[in-house]
Design a protein around this motif. Structure first.
Motif, PDB file in Angstrom:
ATOM      1  N   LYS A   6      -3.435   4.606  -1.982  1.00  9.34           N
ATOM      2  CA  LYS A   6      -4.506   4.550  -1.244  1.00  9.34           C
ATOM      3  C   LYS A   6      -4.885   6.085  -0.789  1.00  9.34           C
ATOM      4  O   LYS A   6      -6.238   6.198  -0.325  1.00  9.34           O
ATOM      5  N   ALA A   7      -4.235   6.979  -0.841  1.00  4.69           N
ATOM      6  CA  ALA A   7      -4.562   8.525  -0.479  1.00  4.69           C
ATOM      7  C   ALA A   7      -3.483   9.412  -0.877  1.00  4.69           C
ATOM      8  O   ALA A   7      -2.217   9.175  -0.890  1.00  4.69           O
ATOM      9  N   ILE A   8      -4.135  10.551  -1.359  1.00  2.58           N
ATOM     10  CA  ILE A   8      -3.084  11.637  -1.699  1.00  2.58           C
ATOM     11  C   ILE A   8      -3.311  12.717  -0.567  1.00  2.58           C
ATOM     12  O   ILE A   8      -4.691  13.050  -0.222  1.00  2.58           O
ATOM     13  N   GLU A  13       0.842  -1.264   0.116  1.00  2.00           N
ATOM     14  CA  GLU A  13       0.016  -0.065   0.132  1.00  2.00           C
ATOM     15  C   GLU A  13       0.819   1.235   0.051  1.00  2.00           C
ATOM     16  O   GLU A  13       1.952   1.472   0.687  1.00  2.00           O
ATOM     17  N   THR A  14       0.453   2.214  -0.701  1.00  2.00           N
ATOM     18  CA  THR A  14       1.289   3.451  -0.882  1.00  2.00           C
ATOM     19  C   THR A  14       0.243   4.650  -0.771  1.00  2.00           C
ATOM     20  O   THR A  14      -0.783   4.704  -0.954  1.00  2.00           O
ATOM     21  N   LYS A  52      -8.401   6.765   9.144  1.00  2.00           N
ATOM     22  CA  LYS A  52      -7.893   5.482   8.578  1.00  2.00           C
ATOM     23  C   LYS A  52      -7.987   5.539   7.106  1.00  2.00           C
ATOM     24  O   LYS A  52      -8.946   5.468   6.773  1.00  2.00           O
ATOM     25  N   ILE A  53      -6.812   5.170   6.589  1.00  3.06           N
ATOM     26  CA  ILE A  53      -6.492   5.172   5.195  1.00  3.06           C
ATOM     27  C   ILE A  53      -6.980   3.462   4.856  1.00  3.06           C
ATOM     28  O   ILE A  53      -7.419   3.358   3.822  1.00  3.06           O
ATOM     29  N   SER A  54      -6.404   2.627   5.559  1.00  2.00           N
ATOM     30  CA  SER A  54      -6.294   1.198   5.382  1.00  2.00           C
ATOM     31  C   SER A  54      -6.275   0.450   6.398  1.00  2.00           C
ATOM     32  O   SER A  54      -5.962   0.945   7.626  1.00  2.00           O
TER      33      SER A  54
END
Lengths: 443, 443, 443, 443
Positions: free
Chosen positions: C77-79, C24-25, C137-139
């Protein structure tokens, strides 16, 4: 004798000085501010010179001669131009018309002036051609003699005004080059004769008077260029040299080096074409035989030819060394020309950055652009055309004028010149004089 | 192969690099910080070198080799010195003793080293003389080859370490001079051969890698000096030229120009005497026949002689170009010598100010002092001895090493070198390496 | 954990960093080069952002994320955006679309982003509003916490990435202001807690790490402005202050000082309007009640009103402090607006010149123009929004991260940060890391 | 009225001006060159002042009043000193004796003068104490009035010479501080009265006339110091602040901040002791009650006490901000004092580097030394004591003198002042005058 500081005493550029003896006056130089010209410039400098005279004065392009004209305009007997650079010459089409008198200059200077007139505005004044070593009688009280001097353009002269109140030498922009590429050395013999006889006043430039040392010969630039261009690996790469278009001696050097590199020299860029043509018209060089001199409207075609025949076969000599927005090198860097700068191509700046913030920014932007294309840069391969402090000291010792008046620079540059004179015994206010634009000095 | 960055990777000066292959190690260069040496200096640099080793390390004069010594000291097989400048050489009397191995250098470098040893502290290591073009077998796994290179002192070499793990080139301080005054050009042929064969690592200096352009030939300095000294009016005036004492080629130029000026050249100043004597001892010049080479204890007598015979008859070549407190020119300026600087005497700085704040201040003070005596100054008549950015690019293209390691400069200089390598495709951390003093690299 | 240096590690501007844990990035910041934006700019920065993505990358306006996207694009997963300046934010409309993930930021930052999107290109990513002090919470393996920090715009946060491999703090652009004009101090308590718990990596900016000292409080600018504006004789003169449009705290100060001067504050200039509106939309200020906030299309009308009602009645707060060609002050100086700068009018530069050659040239030209109109200049009334060397040292001591990674600056700035870390015991290559754009670090 | 430019018109320092009305003359200021004093200095500045007068003149320490003395020496009626800095005062013990007249100054200035006399050479001239706001009748044709002005030392005055030919104001070194730490503001009311009545000539300094903007209040330094010293982590660390010994207001600020830090303020360094003592002797401060004021011979004992009691308990306020070789901070850095600088100790430079090359080098060396010990540096926490360009413009508008004569600076600084006057309508040679040392002006 009265000295009128009209332009060039409060800033660098737009030189103009008046000298009055009795009720006769002459004007020495009539230039523009090249910096201001550039900021106004849209479609070429000639276009700017077509603007109305009051606008050009208020924009500080042309010298402000209004006050001078009102008092002395009708008694001006001659306008004398020392050399062909725009800061000494380009005010003529703008201001000269209202003075009813001839414009006197050397053949090359006149040729450049004629080009300028053709492209900007007509001029009715008589043009008088005077060679270095000759004298022209202006009136019963004044005559002007041209003494040859070396500088970064051709046929530069010091103007000696012989008057009933004594001699005045106006020598704004020169160097003492012992090995000039074109033409002879400065006429020291005549200068020493004049000095021995007694000179009432010397007006000279302070451009580089703040630099210790002496300004070295243009022939050193040739050796530097050889050291760089004949050594680095240029195989199949473009080699582009950018320098001053008016510097015919340096262009000659570059054309010769092209031969040593087995490359065809190509002179390209509008002002490059103009100055070379002027020099050829008066028989001072034959560069169009030794190199390809590209007509402005054929620039794109020539660049395409270089692309197709192989960039490794040509030495491109062009404009843009100050990063000027419309110059050839800048347009190449901006991908506006049919020629692509490639990695390991070589750009040689045969110039120094003239220290104004606009030039510094333009060059910094240009350098970054071409570096980001992977181009290799060689810079500061240059010798100035202006006498440095120790040259100026020798000059002052040669002439020993009764009065010393520095010009060509702001008050700080002039102050530096005043200090040099002080080292030689001159006293500010007594025999050395710090004038500002619009002031008058009675000696 | 391991590279040990011992000194010169975090600052300019005190160069020292180790290279380990298997369980054998060599040391490349062993210099001091000339800046730090100067701030400690009381009665001469040799006195400083007599201070205890720990003090010289803690004062940052000598490289800090303590950690390296602990791990590798016993397996060091050779100390190799590339040229005769103090930042490469003068650490030998301080540090070499504890390594039980020979010191290898060219004849001139060894001669300068012997002088230093005689005046500072004894050294028991064997001294091995190796000429450029020759190879010396250090052990079964390593040998060193010297390849000739041009620089600002004599008999400078690039050190090629042939090892069982491949070749490493150590080339710290050189230029590519096409017209050296003394000696031949850099041995490009051999460099290209080595490059073609494949080079594992290149360690080279980053001194001038931040300067665009190429470093031009020393022969240009000769032309500049002629342009200045044969033109200005020097009649009956003292003419004093100050330059680097170790720069025998330039001293030779100056002695020849003295002849053209009809002046007797006088080489004066302690280190001037030392370096010239070293060069003569190994047969590289005969300056003491063509000029008066003044023994240190006869300095005062010579200056008195110049005063009495007429200052206009001599060309004084001396030390002090960085304004160093004890140098000859500075002592003249301080009226400590039996020679008075008079108005219109001439001082030529045949050097540039090495950009450290101490030098800049010293020179600024010196310039003011001599100017206030009315002396005329000519400065920056100089060409560097260090490859500039475009020379370094050619060098990298010649060698194409598998690994590139810049040295000689602080992190900012080294970063600049890393950027140059990046332009040629090297990647930081992969095949170009940014080391700091005390670090070790495994390749 | 992998750190991907995408943008801002080889030059100042266009910040973009990736962090990968497992498969995950996340992306931290996505900005543009404001310098490059300016050179491309024709009819407004929003126009430039409409250009095709490949063009914006090749022109070096947007970060070059191509290589990163290919390898990690599908697992982003998010910016996360730290604050509302263009070098951190304006890459979002250009690059974010191809990443199928939300964009997370504080309310003010999101508001500025929405304005930008509306005027440049649509964006389909979900926008997630997160306040300082909150966690998202992103992941399953990652969440992000926002920690409040002071800076020169509102609602700036440090981004704390809590991952299964430990915490990473991304804090690019902040200062430690003890007396901020708007909002609270940096949340030191939380930073110390995080430090005590152990932080795996800290990515922070090196913008001012080369300046000794500490960056002082914005409240000092208020005192300076009072000292200047309440003392000088401004009667019947125009008073024009130019500063950063995004610096709402400073605008607030200026509006309050206008009251003390009995002048009506006027906020004028397009980006002034945009930022103030954004701040009001999220309830952070009410400047439009206390001052005249001029809509872009009413600029000319407002200036005419000032001319007619009396220039002595208003305090003009406007854009142009870097001499940007299209900014309000520059257009006034160029006589393009219906408002004439008169002798003894006052211009206050509440800024410093950001040291790029283009800014320096633009400002130099602007200064000359307004000086030649007789305007009085007050400059450098400013405190930076960036932590200086000693602030950064305190920060490092607070956090004591296992790994330190400086960003935001070229290699020279980053080298300076590496040196600071070295003073605190970090070792280059071991626990401090010098990354360049396009590199990846595994820790 | 004649103005005699004796010293301070060709360089910065050694101020001395004469004014003649009829056959009576007064001298205004009689200082030394602090730069030159420093280069001669062995065992203290007082020792230098004991050297013979001709030596001090030829070394350019004292003004060259020989020519002036020959012509006007016998008619000098008073020597008037404006404030207590050495470049205005320290020439008195050297030159005043031969003029048979009183020396007039404020109480603090006289006190500093008496100290200097005691330690250098006796003086027989009568000392006349005159307070700001008072007038002293010198003769039938002249009287002098002192007008209070703010500056970086105490009891600074502008000297108004009321003569039969009109008023002359001599105001060399002042600022317009609206919130001075000690004493009142400049007496604007009186200045405006004088201006309204008509002032024949104004002589004022050009020290900072080349800086756009206004010089801000000393009270800002207090806020800056608080922002730095109350924020950084100083626990158990030495905190050393270095500033100008004569700046009693700033010392007062520092003593107060020490209280806020819960540290005992210690004033240490020879000139620190001298100036504070002088101020206490005339009742201007009571620093020795609020702080430990260390007698020079107890310096070492005090430092030992700090070492033993704990460096975290004291705030050390000391000399050495310009890196002067014998100053306290420099000797600490050189390990010559019984006090060791440790990592994370804090040194605050509450000053700026006075831009002479010697200072720049000294400071650069000092900075490096203390940085290499791991000390944290905070610098440039300072506001100048000199009016900047816009202050000077306000001053000129307040007074509107018939003649404007700038002093205190070389020709370049003076030229800058002339340009400012030109912006207000003055014309060089007519009503603004550029004098050099040794010149005389008749108005």
């Amino acid at each position: 004798m009265k000295i009128h500081a009209i332009g060039g005493y409060s800033e660098f550029g737009r030189n103009m000085t008046g000298v009055t003896v009795g009720n006769e006056t002459v004007i020495l130089d009539c230039g523009v501010s090249v910096d201001k010209l550039a900021t106004l410039q849209g479609s070429g400098e000639e276009e700017v010179l077509k603007l109305p005279e009051p606008r050009l004065i208020s924009e500080k392009v042309a010298p402000d001669d209004r006050q001078f004209y009102k008092k002395y305009g009708r008694q001006v007997k001659a306008i004398i131009i020392g050399h062909a650079h725009l800061d000494h010459l380009a005010g003529v089409p703008v201001l000269a018309g209202k003075y009813k008198c001839p414009v006197i200059a050397t053949p090359f200077t006149l040729e450049v002036l004629k080009q300028l007139i053709k492209k900007s505005r007509p001029l009715r004044n008589q043009l008088v051609m005077l060679n270095a070593g000759s004298t022209y009688k202006i009136s019963n009280t004044m005559s002007v003699e041209f003494v040859y001097a070396t500088h970064s353009t051709l046929q530069t002269v010091m103007c000696v005004l012989h008057t009933t109140e004594g001699d005045l030498i106006y020598s704004v922009d020169f160097k003492f080059d012992e090995s000039p590429i074109i033409g002879q050395k400065t006429n020291y013999k005549r200068l020493k004769e004049l000095g021995a006889k007694g000179v009432k006043a010397l007006i000279t430039d302070s451009t580089r008077v703040d630099r210790d040392s002496r300004t070295m010969s243009e022939s050193l630039v040739r050796e530097m260029l050889k050291d760089v261009l004949l050594w680095i690996d240029t195989k199949n790469k473009a080699v582009i040299v950018t320098t001053f278009a008016s510097h015919i001696a340096r262009l000659t050097t570059l054309v010769r080096i092209a031969k040593l590199m087995n490359r065809i020299p190509v002179l390209i860029g509008r002002s490059m074409y103009n100055y070379v043509t002027a020099a050829e018209n008066v028989g001072l060089c034959k560069l169009s035989r030794e190199a390809i001199l590209v007509k402005p409207r054929e620039n794109r075609r020539m660049l395409k030819r270089i692309e197709s025949e192989g960039r490794g076969k040509f030495l491109i000599i062009t404009t843009g060394h100050q990063g000027e927005p419309n110059a050839m090198l800048v347009r190449m860097a901006d991908d506006q020309m049919p020629f692509t700068l490639l990695p390991e191509d070589i750009v040689v700046f045969c110039s120094e950055v003239i220290p104004s913030p606009v030039n510094q920014a333009n060059r910094s932007v240009l350098d970054k652009k071409i570096k980001s294309k992977g181009v290799r840069i060689f810079k500061d391969i240059h010798m100035s055309g202006h006498a440095a402090r120790e040259d100026m000291r020798e000059f002052l010792k040669m002439i020993r004028p009764q009065h010393y008046i520095p010009t060509h620079g702001g008050i700080i540059k002039l102050s530096n010149a005043i200090q040099l004179a002080a080292e030689l015994g001159y006293k500010l206010g007594k025999d050395s004089h710090l004038l500002q634009d619009g002031q008058e000095l009675d000696i």
